[in-house]
Design a protein around this motif. Sequence first.
Motif: not given
Length: 238
Positions: A193-204
């Motif tokens: 999964i490609k993310v552009t910020d840390e929050a998106s990673a944590v959302e996953h």
Amino acid sequence: MPNKIRYWAIIPAAGSSERIGTLVPKQYLPLDNTTVIEAAISNFLQHPKITGVIVALHPDDQHWGHLANTRNEKIHSVIGGESRAESVQNAINYLENTPAEDQDFVLVHDAARPCLRYTDLELLIQQLEQDDVGGILASPVSDTLKVVDNQNGSMNTVNKTLDRENVWRALTPQMFRLVTLKKALMHCVKHNIKVTDEASAVEHLGLKIKLVKGHGDNIKITHTEDLELAAAILKKIN
Ligand code: CTP
Ligand code: MG
């Protein structure tokens, strides 16, 4: 008694500044008697709660060592990666070899975001220091936002309009427990999964992220015109 919680800043500064297209990477451009990156880091150096500042640099970086304010005992540098997430991961790997603990907080802040107010940094820490997950500085949008159709010609068309009431801009710093950010980044690598910020990673990971309302003028330098704007904002807030 658990150990005292510590706070670490991570500054991803290993990008290649493609959109601005300057010879000197944007984080090293001059700004109001300093440089973009020095302005971005200064609040973390001043803040008594921040134990260390880990800066992720491009492998071919030619500029960092020449700056006036890099020789501070709080600052450590690491080599960044091909994506922002990899750069952050490399900084986390560094923290693994320090006294950092799972429950410590990590605050990730763009090297290209020089207009963070000290009071917003303080607010973020204050609002989240008891939180199990963490959250981010964010700002409600004021424009009406359009989602565009898949671009297949020179002219874009509107697919739909977003409800402005429910849309906020994600700013930085983004503050998470070290263990949470580590898990989130590993999850994204594992599932490609490609993310552009840390929050998106944590959302996953399915976790709820708090939004702390910060000043919208905490802008990221992306295009040339942002530099003049940033200089004016710095004059106003300093
Ligand atoms: N960043 C990083 N490592 C990467 C890519 C980005 O540390 N491989 C950092 C940038 O240096 C910047 C922040 O992440 O401080 C936000 O990224 P962005 O604004 O996209 O910067 P660039 O990737 O350098 O710019 P562009 O996308 O225009 O190439
Ligand atoms: Mg980029």
